[in-house]
Design a protein around this motif. Sequence first.
Motif, short mmCIF file in Angstrom:
data_model
loop_
_atom_site.label_atom_id
_atom_site.label_comp_id
_atom_site.label_asym_id
_atom_site.label_seq_id
_atom_site.Cartn_x
_atom_site.Cartn_y
_atom_site.Cartn_z
N GLN A 57 1.38 -10.06 -0.68
CA GLN A 57 0.45 -9.03 -0.05
C GLN A 57 0.02 -9.39 1.47
OE1 GLN A 57 -0.93 -6.42 -1.42
NE2 GLN A 57 0.47 -6.83 -3.11
N LEU A 58 -0.13 -8.34 2.38
CA LEU A 58 -0.36 -8.31 3.95
C LEU A 58 -1.78 -8.40 4.02
CD1 LEU A 58 2.62 -5.76 5.20
CD2 LEU A 58 2.67 -8.52 4.79
N VAL A 103 3.30 -5.86 11.38
CA VAL A 103 3.28 -4.63 10.87
C VAL A 103 3.68 -3.65 12.12
CG1 VAL A 103 2.67 -3.02 9.54
CG2 VAL A 103 2.38 -5.18 8.91
N LEU A 104 2.92 -3.74 13.02
CA LEU A 104 3.03 -2.75 14.15
C LEU A 104 4.27 -2.73 14.93
CD1 LEU A 104 -0.80 -3.06 15.67
CD2 LEU A 104 0.36 -1.18 14.29
N HIS A 147 -1.53 4.96 15.22
CA HIS A 147 -0.96 4.05 14.37
C HIS A 147 -1.39 2.93 14.19
CE1 HIS A 147 2.79 2.58 12.75
NE2 HIS A 147 3.06 1.49 13.94
N TYR A 148 -2.07 2.33 15.03
CA TYR A 148 -2.73 0.82 14.74
C TYR A 148 -4.06 1.03 13.65
CZ TYR A 148 -6.42 -2.75 15.75
OH TYR A 148 -7.38 -3.73 15.39
N HIS A 149 -4.67 2.18 13.80
CA HIS A 149 -5.95 2.21 12.96
C HIS A 149 -5.43 2.72 11.46
CE1 HIS A 149 -9.17 1.39 15.41
NE2 HIS A 149 -8.64 2.07 16.24
N ILE A 165 -3.61 -1.84 5.45
CA ILE A 165 -3.64 -3.24 5.19
C ILE A 165 -4.72 -3.87 4.35
CG2 ILE A 165 -3.67 -5.44 6.10
CD1 ILE A 165 -1.28 -4.83 8.05
N THR A 166 -6.11 -3.13 4.91
CA THR A 166 -7.54 -3.68 4.50
C THR A 166 -8.14 -3.17 3.35
OG1 THR A 166 -8.47 -2.09 6.21
CG2 THR A 166 -8.28 -4.57 6.66
N ASP A 167 -7.68 -1.81 3.15
CA ASP A 167 -8.33 -1.06 2.02
C ASP A 167 -7.53 -0.72 0.89
OD1 ASP A 167 -10.06 -0.97 4.39
OD2 ASP A 167 -11.18 0.65 3.70
N ILE A 168 -6.39 -0.38 1.21
CA ILE A 168 -5.23 0.04 0.29
C ILE A 168 -4.66 -1.21 -0.54
CG2 ILE A 168 -3.35 1.47 -0.17
CD1 ILE A 168 -4.32 3.34 1.70
N GLY A 169 -4.27 -2.20 0.18
CA GLY A 169 -3.30 -3.20 -0.37
C GLY A 169 -2.02 -3.11 0.18
#
Length: 536
Positions: free
Chosen positions: A159-160, A168-169, A207-209, A215-219
């Motif tokens: 997991q990231l 990722v970016l 793209h960044y947001h 990454i932070t909210d979905i997994g």
Amino acid sequence: ERNQNLETELNKQQKISVKSEMIEEQNQKLEDEKKALEKQMQRLQELSVKSEIIKDQYQKLEEEKKALQSQLEKQMQKLQEISDKCINAEAETRKVIIELEEGKKQIENEKNQLLTTLEEKQKEIQQLADQKSGLARQLEDEKVELLSQLEEHTMKSKQLSVENLCEVLEATAEVQRQWEELGIALGLDRTKLAEISQTHPSILQRHYHSMRFWITDIGASWRSLVCALRCELLNEEILAKKIETDHERKSSRVHVKVLVTQNDKPLTAANLEDLKTVSIVEWKAVGLLLGIHDGILESIQQSHSSSEECQHAMLEYWISSGQAYWSTLVEALRSPLLGEEEIADEITKTHLKVNSDKEFDSSKPEGSDQGAFYVIPENLEKMKVKIKQRCSDNPNAEGIAFLIGFSDGADIQDLSSTFENDLSFAVWSIREITCAEIACLVKAAVKVQYPPTYKYIVFYYAGHVGVNKSKRPFLVPVQPEGNNEAEVLDIEENILSPFNTKRNRPSCLFFFDCCLSKSPAEMTKDSESNDSTKSV
């Protein structure tokens, strides 16, 4: 009277001379006939000898004939005796034949029974073989499914986190203009994507947001990113394979690796004024590339209203870490995520004070992996200047050829003449070049803006190639002295990967004139599956 007497005497002598010639001719003929007769006599003697030999042989044959006749008579007697015995045995033979026929019938019956049994056994064996192949296919399908599940589980298990945001970016830099489609494929809500689009003006910020929210909210995981890139909405198979390959082989990295040069010293608070002149639109992406944690960047954004203030605060925090260098900033600006080449060039010229007349350094970062070289920005600028100079000297050439080889190689001289005179190329022949210099040359060749007539960039390498334990090929351009270890250069990392950028440049051709040249060739064999070599 005397004259007449003389004439008469002369006539007589002439007649005598003619007669003597005739006599000589006759003598010659007689001599020839004598020789012929002698030859005939010799032949007759030989024939006489042969006839004697034939008589002796004839006598021997007569004697052998008599001996054979006597033997024949004896054999005839024996045959007669055998014939009598055969007649006596015939009756017994008939009895045996009758017994054999009866045995044959019995054997035939047993044979038919065995054949019937064999056919039944063959049918049973065929049924077993079909069952075996069915089980083998079932096992193979289950094996593939289990491997797929294992791979998917492995990828999902990785997991990231926000620590991987920069990576990722960079990995998705090629599709940042399709940030919305990528977000949909990754499962982001359209309402959230619309909110990001309204809040942030630039594509990189959106793209960044979107990636940060994913990454932070979905997994997030690399597997889900790869699957998203392969969906019909994006169909980025090449990029998906590249990410798969990279993250099976390489560990995560958060910020840029760069080697600090001698001209570059740590930045201090006094340099903030100089940094104000640097216009960085995407300050948050730069911060990530400089190694600043995403949480700190979010805190900076919440504490300041304008992007200029955020940039200043970010750079101030970076300087306070004690790891701030102009060369680090230049490398971050040159990354594929930003591609701010002009700003990077300006910083290099202004603050790193590159002197194109100096020979470039060929040092290697201490503790780096075998075969991996990170190009010093100062060296890169020197190399670009040298390439541009050769292009300006040959503005109407078909392309430029970089010919690399040992000092004692005549092939470089021959090729130089061919490219320059026959093919109208600008040529740079380089001998005894180090690994770091080759890495710098390749990276500079990618970044240089070439004249419009240049159709090809040719790299010719004549030297050694080896393969490490991971079966990755590397160059050995310089012979080691004594017992020293040879310096090597990873081909994929430093030769092919720099071409993984979407820039308008001539087509590139690589020629590996060396042992094991199949190894680098394998990397370019399937251009559809290797994004780093699709232009090679």
